[in-house]
Design an enzyme around this catalytic site. Structure first.
Site, short mmCIF file in Angstrom:
data_model
loop_
_atom_site.label_atom_id
_atom_site.label_comp_id
_atom_site.label_asym_id
_atom_site.label_seq_id
_atom_site.Cartn_x
_atom_site.Cartn_y
_atom_site.Cartn_z
N GLU A 225 0.82 -1.23 0.00
CA GLU A 225 0.00 0.00 0.00
C GLU A 225 0.85 1.27 0.00
O GLU A 225 0.66 2.17 0.83
CB GLU A 225 -0.95 -0.01 1.21
CG GLU A 225 -1.96 -1.12 1.14
CD GLU A 225 -3.09 -1.03 2.18
OE1 GLU A 225 -2.99 -0.23 3.12
OE2 GLU A 225 -4.07 -1.79 2.04
N GLU B 202 -5.64 -8.37 -0.47
CA GLU B 202 -6.34 -8.08 0.79
C GLU B 202 -7.81 -7.88 0.45
O GLU B 202 -8.16 -6.97 -0.30
CB GLU B 202 -5.80 -6.83 1.49
CG GLU B 202 -4.43 -7.04 2.10
CD GLU B 202 -3.97 -5.88 2.98
OE1 GLU B 202 -4.83 -5.23 3.63
OE2 GLU B 202 -2.76 -5.63 3.01
O1 AHR Z 1 -5.14 -6.14 6.86
C1 AHR Z 1 -5.04 -5.05 7.72
C2 AHR Z 1 -4.32 -3.87 7.08
O2 AHR Z 1 -5.12 -3.34 6.07
C3 AHR Z 1 -3.01 -4.16 6.39
O3 AHR Z 1 -1.93 -4.14 7.26
C4 AHR Z 1 -2.91 -3.05 5.40
O4 AHR Z 1 -2.16 -3.42 4.27
C5 AHR Z 1 -4.33 -2.67 5.10
O5 AHR Z 1 -4.52 -1.32 5.18
#
Ligand code: AHR
Length: 500
Positions: free
Chosen positions: A173, A292
């Site tokens: 990110e 994610e």
């Molecule tokens: O999964 C939780 C968090 O969400 C992760 O660390 C991050 O990459 C995202 O913002």
């Protein structure tokens, strides 16, 4: 009863389903590692300190890859801290989650655990506070056979054989202001290109994932992908997508339509990747790594309190969403979306795996159980292999607060190597059964072998340590199959797996 129609044919294939669609994620965050997979004091701990009850629950999910060690955590992480004698490993302040990382579990221990649960590691390198030098060194440490500084260090640390990590994330990110070492798209694109180049020089067999936007809601979404890919398109294999949904207004009808946005997001990223490829006259197509995804909102308020009270403590109970029944439905719908985009989505990692926004929960010193969202993941991972079929769907629709024309039926279908056809279907209706009429004549003589249903009368029902099966799958009516035409009733608000 309202009626929806579905036509399936073996000639309408979307593409091969990459098993990596059923990936997961473990971050050094909260009780994911410490108190989740690892609890040496627990009565069920194995010789390495890993909880056997958790291992069993993870194994059932047949997870091919697990992203590790972060997440936001990785953007301030020194991989060297996590190897070598445990007693010499440093305790570090983790500025991502404001806790203390003890490094008791590091690369060697995690690789041991991942092998135990049958998963490969998808390793994220730190491109936040560190650079391409640290990135190529960890590839040398993990994958080079021996005879060099870092590979010999690995051997001295007890791993004669390389870990053979195939899949690597180039940071996490990096578009996000909350990220340590946040960068502009151009800065990140150049750094990712150099890191990718050097990592691949160390091990030409690896695959690399560039960071897309942290969410399609980011103001830079789109421009970020275009600019950074312009710099690193030729050096990377996949681009990442992240997305979480919530239902803070308790509007189930709107919540269950969220995967339609996800579909738009996927198609937008495909278009941008292909546009960059076209400007480069490249025949290469990038894969999408949706590394994610999940529902995440239940724990947000509580987390603010925990962070205020216990800043810098170890293994705080952060992001411990307790998932209800409607969350399981949306998770099923997101899996359906991945299957319908299987030609481009090659990797997907549910975030995360244990305790932290997770399908598996544990109590320190106590039990481990499956949350509601465990079930659709288990079903898709078990039966959603082989080829994704393009389902022709005709469905009645409904309107909700933020969208018109939401189909009551959402569905995906797969054909595995043994010739089994599986339909994954959700009836989004809050109130009514839906008759699914499915034309499978193209497959010849199919019979329904099993119909699995996940339903609860209360969308807020949850599983707990004392009632772990409150929301659990059960056998459904198999419907009627007549000369290749199946008619089967889907309960309101239900996740269905129809195996033929
Ligand atoms: O999964 C939780 C968090 O969400 C992760 O660390 C991050 O990459 C995202 O913002």
């Amino acid at each position: 009863m309202k009626r929806a129609e579905l036509v399936l044919d073996r000639d309408y294939a979307i593409g091969a389903i990459n098993p990596r669609l059923y990936g997961s994620f473990i971050e050094h965050l909260g009780r994911a590692v410490y108190g989740g997979i690892y609890e040496p004091e627990h009565p069920l701990a194995d010789g390495f300190g890993f909880r056997r009850d958790v291992i069993e629950l993870v194994k059932r999910l047949r997870i091919p890859i697990i992203r590790y060690p972060g997440g936001n955590f990785v953007s301030g992480f020194n991989w060297e801290d996590s190897v070598g004698p445990r007693e010499e490993r440093p305790r570090r302040l983790d500025l991502a989650w404001f806790t203390t990382e003890t490094n008791e579990v590091g690369l060697h221990e995690f690789a041991q655990w991942a092998g135990e649960v049958g998963s490969q590691i998808m390793y994220a390198v730190n491109l936040g506070t560190r650079d391409e030098d640290a990135a190529r060194n960890i590839v040398e440490y993990a994958n080079h056979p021996g005879g060099s500084y870092f590979s010999d260090m690995r051997i001295r640390n007890g791993a004669k054989e390389p870990f053979g990590i195939k899949l690597w994330c180039l940071g996490n990110e990096m578009d996000a202001p909350w990220q340590m070492g946040h960068k502009s798209a151009y800065e990140y694109g150049c750094r990712a290109r150099e890191a990718a180049k050097m990592m691949r020089w160390v091990d030409p067999g690896i695959e690399l994932v560039a960071c897309g936007s942290s969410s399609p809601d980011m103001p830079t979404f789109g421009a970020w992908e275009y600019t950074m890919l312009t710099e690193c398109y030729d050096q990377v294999d996949h681009v990442s997508l992240h997305r979480y949904y919530g239902n803070p207004t308790h509007d189930t009808a709107s919540f269950l339509a969220r995967n339609m946005e996800m579909d738009v997001f996927i198609k937008a990223v495909v278009s941008i990747c292909d546009a960059v490829g076209a400007t480069k006259r490249s025949s290469k197509k990038l894969g999408l790594s949706f590394d994610e995804w999940n529902v995440w909102y239940h724990s947000s308020e509580q987390d603010e309190e925990i962070k205020k009270k216990a800043r810098w403590d170890r293994a705080l109970p952060l992001l411990e969403d307790i998932y209800n029944f409607e969350d399981a439905l949306l998770v099923g719908l997101m899996l359906i979306t991945f299957l319908r985009n299987a030609d481009r989505v090659k990797i997907a990692c549910m975030a995360q795996l244990v305790n932290v926004i997770a399908p598996i929960m544990t109590c320190n010193g106590g039990g481990a159980w499956a949350q509601t969202i465990y079930w659709p993941l288990l079903h898709a991972s078990t039966y959603g292999r082989g080829t994704a079929l393009r389902p022709a769907i005709k469905s009645p629709v409904y309107d909700c607060a933020d969208r018109e024309g939401v189909p009551l039926l959402d569905a995906a279908a797969t054909l595995n190597d043994e010739g089994d056809v599986t339909i994954f279907a959700v009836n989004r209706s809050l109130t009514d059964d839906l008759l699914l009429a499915c034309d499978t004549r193209g497959f010849g003589d199919l019979a329904v072998e099993e119909h699995i249903v996940l339903h609860h009368d209360d969308v807020n029902a949850v599983n707990t340590e004392s009632a772990p099966n409150e929301v659990a799958p059960r056998a459904g009516e198999r419907g009627v199959m007549d000369a290749g035409r199946l008619e089967i009733a889907l309960q309101p608000l239900s996740w269905n797996v129809i195996r033929m």
